[in-house]
Design an enzyme around this catalytic site. Structure first.
Site, PDB file in Angstrom:
ATOM      1  N   HIS A  47      21.783  60.427  29.314  1.00 46.31           N
ATOM      2  CA  HIS A  47      20.958  60.667  28.138  1.00 46.31           C
ATOM      3  C   HIS A  47      21.810  60.705  26.856  1.00 46.31           C
ATOM      4  CE1 HIS A  47      19.203  63.657  25.254  1.00 46.31           C
ATOM      5  NE2 HIS A  47      18.223  62.775  25.309  1.00 46.31           N
ATOM      6  N   GLU A  50      22.656  57.301  25.880  1.00 44.50           N
ATOM      7  CA  GLU A  50      21.500  56.637  25.234  1.00 44.50           C
ATOM      8  C   GLU A  50      21.526  56.910  23.713  1.00 44.50           C
ATOM      9  OE1 GLU A  50      17.636  58.064  23.805  1.00 44.50           O
ATOM     10  OE2 GLU A  50      17.421  58.362  25.961  1.00 44.50           O
ATOM     11  N   HIS A  51      21.830  58.151  23.339  1.00 45.89           N
ATOM     12  CA  HIS A  51      21.962  58.462  21.902  1.00 45.89           C
ATOM     13  C   HIS A  51      23.140  57.698  21.290  1.00 45.89           C
ATOM     14  CE1 HIS A  51      19.509  62.310  21.106  1.00 45.89           C
ATOM     15  NE2 HIS A  51      19.120  61.864  22.290  1.00 45.89           N
ATOM     16  N   GLU A 119      27.158  63.705  17.524  1.00 46.25           N
ATOM     17  CA  GLU A 119      25.937  63.525  18.312  1.00 46.25           C
ATOM     18  C   GLU A 119      25.797  64.622  19.363  1.00 46.25           C
ATOM     19  OE1 GLU A 119      23.944  61.488  17.066  1.00 46.25           O
ATOM     20  OE2 GLU A 119      22.323  61.628  18.541  1.00 46.25           O
ATOM     21  N   GLU A 126      18.531  69.303  20.785  1.00 49.20           N
ATOM     22  CA  GLU A 126      17.412  68.804  21.590  1.00 49.20           C
ATOM     23  C   GLU A 126      17.180  69.740  22.784  1.00 49.20           C
ATOM     24  OE1 GLU A 126      17.865  64.732  22.831  1.00 49.20           O
ATOM     25  OE2 GLU A 126      15.862  64.644  23.719  1.00 49.20           O
TER      26      GLU A 126
END
Lengths: 412, 415
Positions: A47, A50-51, A119, A126
């Site tokens: 994940h 993916e960012h 990030e 998140e």
């Protein structure tokens, strides 16, 4: 809707379902990798990566990526699940080449140290965001309880600790192994120029080095929860209790998955189902649903309930009674209604290129199979009431479940 | 692209709007009665929502269950919803089902049973929803922002207020439905694979002899404080900002929404770039436009860890203040490309188009063709947007936070 397929010499599959009436083109890279392909030291990498893919390549900055997509008028996004990482853009047909160009280049990201650190902060936010809202992590904990040591037990986001401990070197290694051409599919749907798509793929992805073997670990599915029983997450500020429980169900490679889906609609759809009439229509629960979740080698019936803390025990019993009654008295009428409902979803969903992109891309990525809207409709229409009864008997909803309740109180 | 838009007005004031999308197999229909939550009487906030729920609990000669089963047997993807201005009933289906389904909707509109013995369950359903909202911090901060920024009844929560919902009884529901679920001002929208003339004639047969009552008046009341904080025990602090903009029916809304999109409308927008991409302060940050016929405003939102919330708010305010005079031609081009492509792609969804033409009729009293809409964007440029912003820079902000601690708010935007 014609289906077209071409395989590049390095093993990358390029596929498209084209439609003459579509006004848009949807394009996506489907990478067969997700949290099930991780281990403790890289938990959350799929994940997080993916960012990072949106943070740029050696030649393109992250800001450039955002500006180029917006300049195309693209609707762009990505998601990561237990088994897939998907990047997609919907554009007007004249932007196809530009969208394929950018998405393809993004698949070979720079993974810069400074971007990784910035990030990481976004990923941590998140995680906190989901942790602050229902079901307060109950779904992830429940899946961990059901799967135990099976690779599907790992949450997609990771934890605050696992993300803080992640190292960019390990992410580079993971990308190298998992984003190999044989593990990826470039798919398109809608108003697609397939020749141009293949030409772009050849030019942009043709040099990607193949990997010797990209097979993932596939284990036989557990037939019952690894850790049966109810776990409790205490959230003093919560207003309601959020319960989730999971039992075994057919996997996506099992022909009974269609009957399983029909069964879940009949029992637990958001309207007109047995749970709806039994708990929602009466105003006793805020939410009560059952859905079928399938993976390559496993499947789940997931029941979700939210209601006042004082009611959670009695409503769980009520749902158990509803499930028990279903083993005896599913009627032909309600079966037909569920079938019509699902058929209508297949037809209406088939009108949206974006929706078809996901269906066609994931089908191909998982099983190198193409299923048209007509095929999907036929699967729904050929399920019989006996099939549904058989599935319910073979995959009992009152089987050994993993359950988690998140809510304000200490006892549930 | 060939587009056919239609409209017709029945004698009793119902407007029928339609768009033919012959490449689709589906059709979507929606009925928007002028019975939204702005008509909730004093002490009964949530009545429109309870009444909307009650309308599906039996209609014509079908009880609650037979009604829903009839819709679902026809494969209708149905929904019912209440906004501040409307009570709406919608359905999307395979086109051949439409003739059998329309009479069901006519029953819901004209002959709801409103069984008194089901009012407690409907009320309870609405209370359950309110309890669920208590656990949704992002929803709560936006609701608190609306309440602070807009005059009542516009800012009041459509979903209701628990203590007032508890007081709603069967008489309240009857009165509300009979007064507000009426043909005067109702919009019926249809889009997809349709035969327009046949559709209008069916609607006329089903609804044409329904007598309209005069529209009720709405009296505006006070608004809330400009700065507010909602205490909540969460890891993240949620921040919401609003300032007033021209409503959609005014031409200037075009410039206003373009400026807002540059601020926070996509991944290359100012807020996303500065708050998330550059500083990693949050996962979500955005700016959007909310409009009724009377009022409109910008809404900016972000949620972030408590200890980083002050910096997030400060950066958001700085970006809002920096907007006038700094828009680039590239930013304009991107905003136009996104808007145009969104408009064109909408043609692939019958439900999206039915909703869009109903909204257009409500706000403008007419329909704009896709060609018109695209042409409007062609006329929009950096100079027109800057000129509008120079006269109407963001000011008089309303700022609401939700979390453990309040934030320091300087509403005078930094120079």
């Amino acid at each position: 809707m014609p289906f077209l397929h071409e395989r590049l010499s390095n093993g990358l599959d390029v596929i498209a379902e084209t439609s003459e009436s579509a006004v848009s083109t949807s394009i996506g890279f489907f990478v067969a990798t997700g949290s099930r392909d991780e281990h403790d030291a890289i938990w959350g990498t799929s994940h997080f990566l993916e960012h990072m893919v949106f943070k740029g390549t050696p030649d393109i900055t992250g800001d450039d990526i955002n500006r180029r997509f917006d300049a195309m008028g693209a609707s762009v996004n990505a998601f990561t699940s237990e088994e897939d990482t998907v990047y997609y853009a919907s554009v007007l047909p004249e932007q196809q080449d530009e969208a394929v160009d950018l998405l393809s280049r993004m698949m070979r990201p720079a993974l810069r140290d400074a971007d990784f650190e910035t990030e990481k902060l976004v990923i941590l936010e998140e995680i906190r965001m989901y942790d602050d809202q229902p079901p307060f992590g109950a779904d992830d904990r429940c899946r961990a309880g059901f799967f135990g040591g099976h690779p599907l037990g790992r949450s997609v986001l990771g934890t605050i600790e696992s993300i803080q401990a992640l190292d960019v070197g390990a992410m580079r290694d993971y990308h190298q192994r998992r984003y190999a051409p044989g593990t990826m599919v470039l798919a398109a749907s809608g108003a697609v120029d397939f020749q141009a798509l293949v030409a772009s793929a050849q030019r942009l992805c043709g040099e990607w080095a193949p990997m010797p073997s990209t097979e993932r670990t596939v284990k036989p599915q557990p037939r019952a929860a690894a850790r049966p029983g109810t776990e409790r997450i205490v959230r003093p500020a919560a207003s309601l209790d959020y319960a989730v429980w999971m039992v075994a169900a057919p996997s996506e490679r099992d022909d009974d998955r269609h009957a399983a889906r029909l069964l879940s609609i009949l029992l637990g759809d958001s309207s007109g189902s047995r749970l709806y009439w039994g708990l929602i229509d009466t105003g006793e629960a805020e939410h009560a649903s059952c859905h079928h979740q399938d993976y390559l080698d496993a499947g789940l019936f997931v029941t979700q309930l939210s209601c006042a803390t004082d009611d959670v025990a009695s409503l769980r019993e009520r749902i158990a009674d509803i499930y028990a009654a279903a083993t005896r008295d599913i009627t032909h009428d309600e079966f037909t209604r569920a079938q019509n409902k699902l058929a209508s979803r297949v037809v209406l969903g088939g009108e949206r290129p974006r929706r078809r992109l996901f269906e066609v891309g994931l089908d191909w990525s998982h099983s190198r199979t193409y299923r048209s809207v007509a095929d999907n409709l036929r699967h729904v229409e050929t399920v019989s009431l006996d099939d549904v009864r058989r599935v319910l008997a073979a995959w009992p909803l009152d089987g050994a479940a993993a359950a988690v309740v998140a809510g304000p109180g200490e006892a549930g | 692209m060939k587009q056919s838009l239609h409209s017709a007005t029945l004698d009793n004031g119902i407007t029928v709007v339609g768009e033919s999308l012959p490449d689709l197999q589906s059709v979507a229909v929606s009925f928007h009665a002028p019975g939204g939550s702005i008509h909730d009487p004093a002490g009964r906030c949530g009545l429109a929502t309870v009444a909307g729920e009650m309308c599906l609990r039996g209609a014509g000669d079908r009880d609650s269950r037979s009604l829903i089963e009839a819709l679902e047997s026809a494969g209708v993807q149905w929904s019912q919803g209440v906004s501040s201005t409307h009570m709406s009933f919608s359905g999307a289906m395979v086109a051949r089902q439409l003739p059998d389904v329309l009479p069901l909707y006519a029953d819901v509109l004209r002959r709801p049973m409103l069984p008194a013995d089901e009012v407690p369950a409907a009320r309870q359903m609405v209370l359950q929803n309110l309890a669920g909202i208590e656990d949704d911090p992002a929803h709560r901060v936006i609701a608190a922002l609306r309440r602070a920024h807009l005059p009542s009844p516009w800012g009041m929560p459509t979903e209701g207020i628990s203590t007032q919902v508890e007081a709603i009884d069967a008489d309240d529901v009857h009165r509300f439905v009979h007064r507000h679920l009426q043909p005067g001002g109702m919009i019926v929208a249809v889009a997809g694979r349709i035969d327009w003339n046949d559709f209008v004639s069916r609607i006329d047969t089903l609804l044409g002899d329904w007598q309209a009552a005069p529209p009720p008046e709405v009296v505006s009341g006070p608004r809330g404080d400009t700065v507010g904080h909602v205490p909540h025990d969460s890891q993240q602090t949620h921040i919401a900002l609003a300032w007033s903009l021209p409503p959609y029916r005014e031409d200037a809304s075009h410039e206003a929404t373009a400026a807002l999109a540059i601020l926070g409308g996509g991944p290359s927008s100012r807020l996303f770039t500065e708050v998330r991409e550059r500083r990693g302060l949050c996962y979500s940050v955005s700016a959007g436009y909310q409009t009724s016929r009377e009022f409109a405003n910008a809404v900016c939102y972000s949620g972030t860890s408590a200890e980083r919330a002050q910096e997030t708010l400060d950066v958001m305010l700085a970006e809002i203040a920096r907007l006038p005079g700094t828009i680039t031609s590239d930013e304009m081009a991107r905003v136009k490309a996104r808007a145009k492509s969104g408009l064109i792609m909408q043609q692939e969804s019958s439900a999206a188009r039915a909703g869009a033409i109903a909204r257009q009729w409500y706000h403008l009293g007419r329909l704009r063709t896709l060609a018109d809409e695209l042409a409007r964007y062609d006329q929009l440029d950096r100079a027109t947007v800057e000129s509008w912003l120079a006269g109407q820079p963001p000011r008089d902000l309303t700022v609401v936070s939700l979390g453990r601690e309040p934030l320091e708010v300087n509403r005078a935007l930094p120079a």
